[in-house]
Design a protein around this motif. Sequence first.
Motif, PDB file in Angstrom:
ATOM      1  N   ARG B  78      72.411  15.054  31.473  1.00  0.00           N
ATOM      2  CA  ARG B  78      72.603  16.102  32.459  1.00  0.00           C
ATOM      3  C   ARG B  78      74.427  15.848  32.901  1.00  0.00           C
ATOM      4  O   ARG B  78      74.953  16.764  33.179  1.00  0.00           O
ATOM      5  CB  ARG B  78      72.002  16.628  34.201  1.00  0.00           C
ATOM      6  CG  ARG B  78      72.466  17.447  34.289  1.00  0.00           C
ATOM      7  CD  ARG B  78      71.600  18.443  36.477  1.00  0.00           C
ATOM      8  NE  ARG B  78      71.463  17.080  36.617  1.00  0.00           N
ATOM      9  CZ  ARG B  78      70.284  17.005  38.184  1.00  0.00           C
ATOM     10  NH1 ARG B  78      70.126  18.388  38.116  1.00  0.00           N
ATOM     11  NH2 ARG B  78      70.431  15.705  38.114  1.00  0.00           N
ATOM     12  N   LEU B 144      73.544  27.473  30.982  1.00  0.00           N
ATOM     13  CA  LEU B 144      72.895  26.257  31.569  1.00  0.00           C
ATOM     14  C   LEU B 144      73.901  25.516  32.545  1.00  0.00           C
ATOM     15  O   LEU B 144      73.130  25.002  33.253  1.00  0.00           O
ATOM     16  CB  LEU B 144      73.632  25.153  29.809  1.00  0.00           C
ATOM     17  CG  LEU B 144      73.175  25.895  28.033  1.00  0.00           C
ATOM     18  CD1 LEU B 144      73.203  24.893  26.912  1.00  0.00           C
ATOM     19  CD2 LEU B 144      72.116  27.062  28.506  1.00  0.00           C
ATOM     20  N   SER B 148      71.260  24.004  35.043  1.00  0.00           N
ATOM     21  CA  SER B 148      70.607  22.425  35.087  1.00  0.00           C
ATOM     22  C   SER B 148      69.996  21.911  36.725  1.00  0.00           C
ATOM     23  O   SER B 148      69.988  20.412  36.761  1.00  0.00           O
ATOM     24  CB  SER B 148      72.547  21.559  34.932  1.00  0.00           C
ATOM     25  OG  SER B 148      73.396  21.578  36.272  1.00  0.00           O
ATOM     26  N   GLN B 153      64.933  23.784  36.320  1.00  0.00           N
ATOM     27  CA  GLN B 153      64.460  22.655  35.805  1.00  0.00           C
ATOM     28  C   GLN B 153      63.035  24.054  36.351  1.00  0.00           C
ATOM     29  O   GLN B 153      61.172  23.664  35.131  1.00  0.00           O
ATOM     30  CB  GLN B 153      64.209  21.567  36.340  1.00  0.00           C
ATOM     31  CG  GLN B 153      64.533  21.332  34.638  1.00  0.00           C
ATOM     32  CD  GLN B 153      64.855  19.498  34.280  1.00  0.00           C
ATOM     33  OE1 GLN B 153      65.742  19.748  35.137  1.00  0.00           O
ATOM     34  NE2 GLN B 153      65.185  18.976  32.894  1.00  0.00           N
ATOM     35  N   TRP B 160      62.385  26.452  30.171  1.00  0.00           N
ATOM     36  CA  TRP B 160      63.995  25.745  30.560  1.00  0.00           C
ATOM     37  C   TRP B 160      64.668  25.195  29.423  1.00  0.00           C
ATOM     38  O   TRP B 160      65.412  25.501  29.223  1.00  0.00           O
ATOM     39  CB  TRP B 160      63.845  25.459  32.249  1.00  0.00           C
ATOM     40  CG  TRP B 160      65.234  24.157  32.233  1.00  0.00           C
ATOM     41  CD1 TRP B 160      65.582  24.907  33.102  1.00  0.00           C
ATOM     42  CD2 TRP B 160      65.628  23.075  31.695  1.00  0.00           C
ATOM     43  NE1 TRP B 160      66.897  23.704  33.246  1.00  0.00           N
ATOM     44  CE2 TRP B 160      67.112  22.535  32.427  1.00  0.00           C
ATOM     45  CE3 TRP B 160      65.369  21.766  30.614  1.00  0.00           C
ATOM     46  CZ2 TRP B 160      67.906  22.084  32.156  1.00  0.00           C
ATOM     47  CZ3 TRP B 160      66.273  21.191  30.354  1.00  0.00           C
ATOM     48  CH2 TRP B 160      66.850  20.304  30.947  1.00  0.00           C
ATOM     49  N   HIS B 164      67.489  25.903  26.922  1.00  0.00           N
ATOM     50  CA  HIS B 164      68.976  25.105  27.138  1.00  0.00           C
ATOM     51  C   HIS B 164      68.735  24.341  25.840  1.00  0.00           C
ATOM     52  O   HIS B 164      70.007  23.390  25.045  1.00  0.00           O
ATOM     53  CB  HIS B 164      68.530  24.057  28.019  1.00  0.00           C
ATOM     54  CG  HIS B 164      68.431  24.141  29.365  1.00  0.00           C
ATOM     55  ND1 HIS B 164      70.474  23.161  29.638  1.00  0.00           N
ATOM     56  CD2 HIS B 164      68.655  25.158  30.406  1.00  0.00           C
ATOM     57  CE1 HIS B 164      70.241  23.674  30.944  1.00  0.00           C
ATOM     58  NE2 HIS B 164      69.830  24.693  31.379  1.00  0.00           N
ATOM     59  N   VAL B 167      72.300  25.242  23.768  1.00  0.00           N
ATOM     60  CA  VAL B 167      73.053  23.894  23.491  1.00  0.00           C
ATOM     61  C   VAL B 167      74.136  23.720  22.182  1.00  0.00           C
ATOM     62  O   VAL B 167      74.626  22.860  22.069  1.00  0.00           O
ATOM     63  CB  VAL B 167      73.050  21.850  24.222  1.00  0.00           C
ATOM     64  CG1 VAL B 167      71.793  21.888  23.391  1.00  0.00           C
ATOM     65  CG2 VAL B 167      74.527  22.050  24.410  1.00  0.00           C
TER      66      VAL B 167
END
Lengths: 318, 235
Positions: B78, B144, B148, B153, B160, B164, B167
């Motif tokens: 993260r 995102l 985070s 989450q 989640w 994500h 990305v």
Amino acid sequence: MFKRWDKDIKPSEITPEASFLNRRQLLQGAVAAGLLPSIMSSVEAATIPANGTFEGVTKWSGSTTEKVNSFQDITTYNNYYEFGTGKDDPAANAHTLKPSPWSVQVTGAAGKTGTYTLEDILKPHALEERIYRHRCVEAWSMVVPWVGFPLGDLLKRFEPTSQAKYVQFFTLNDRAQMPGVRYPVLDWPYREGLTIAEAMHPLTMAVVGLYGKVLPNQNGAPLRTIIPWKYGFKSTKSIVRIHFTDKQPETSWNMAAAQEYGFYSNVNPNVDHPRWSQASERRLGTGLFAPRIPTQMFNGYTDQVADLYRGLDLVKNY
Amino acid sequence: MTPRWVVVTKVGIWAACLTPLVLLILAGAGVYGSLGANDVETILNVCGKTGLNLLMLTLSVTPIRRSTGINRLVLLRRLLGLFAFFYLVLHFLTYALLDLGLLYPLIYGATALGISPSQQLLADIAERPFITVGFLGLVLLIPLAVTSTHGFQRRLGRRWAKLHRLVYVVAVLGVVHYWWQVKSDTDVAEPALYSLLLAVLLGVRLHHRSVNAKAAVAAANAGVQPPQPREKASH
């Protein structure tokens, strides 16, 4: 790092222009009076000075009064792909170029073709300093005090024939001196071209120096062209061949990406590069918080050059 | 308790990630180094490349974790991702504020410029494919970054992980943005290197998935329960 006194002193500042003229008149007078052998009348003849600083450079009256970029900026940020594609690569790598001895081959539609030494080429020309705006196709610009003479004066000496509709220029292509030509980034040697009218235009320069000094290797030593109303890549550095031809010649960036780089490549805020705007430019050396400035048609030289393109569609002929 | 090595590593990541910014500030202030003749371009390039590097590093965490078995590496992901976002936001702000001069009309007056920075910004995003692609990538990173946190989450659960996965899209857009920005098809060594790295990072994941799928099929054929992936949010 460059020392302060390297940057700002022009020979014309050391010797006032009036003294140049006086000295010349004095010598001419002396020759006329038979006091000196006539060979002395060639004091104006250009040579590459051994100490790196030109003497007897006159100031051209048409120079822009805009703030001139520093010697540091001009000599450490430019494109010369033969020494690498980064802007600082030429300054880092061009020390391997040997600008002396140098010769230029003249070929094609001209009466006096052949190979000329750099000394032959420069001899009859008086040098002047011209401060021009310099606009890169990448949308940055500088103001540069070039030292040289009108290219047309040189080309005329080769007696181009009526077949000479275009002139093509070639840069040196030598792996031993230029690390960048080992990579097929462009189709080497670098070549550029102009119509004969563009090449003969009084603004078009054969350049041998900047800031009163001998042209640094990274800026195209020992001989380059400057066409101030065109994007920078239209000029040719470290020229080894001049070719007169009746056909529009091949030009390097046009060969690499024809839809992005045309033969004319005149500075034109109304014709964008396919991937970025040409409407404005970043004038280097004006500070982090200075705004971009609007790009001028023909880089601000419209009055002098617009006649060359009368009736030509500048969108099609980009 | 967070293990000591995680704390030490996190401090190291903070220091490493802030170094490019500190160097830019020192150079800009004339204290150490120089931004060169084209100061704005230097900032733009440093922020853009640092952002892209960190994005690649973020994507490397999972393959490295899987191959080394050090599962706690996920704790660093993260932080790397948020630093990537930070530099890409700076990259955009440099372009919008310094290069185009979005605030210049306030400073110099609207008429002094002859061009409207805000119109230029909109035109660039709409008409210049490399800017469109880069801008889209940055916009996709916003959800995102926002989600985070541990809270999100937990709340989003399986969704989640799905969210994500964006990305990957962002990384592809980032590399395309780099390809299209270079002057011609002549200066492509670096974008090519990033493409290769990204292809490897994505390829490793596809391979992992197909291996897992085969294992599941084999397990089902053998009449036993398929092994559960050892972790969720596996990317």
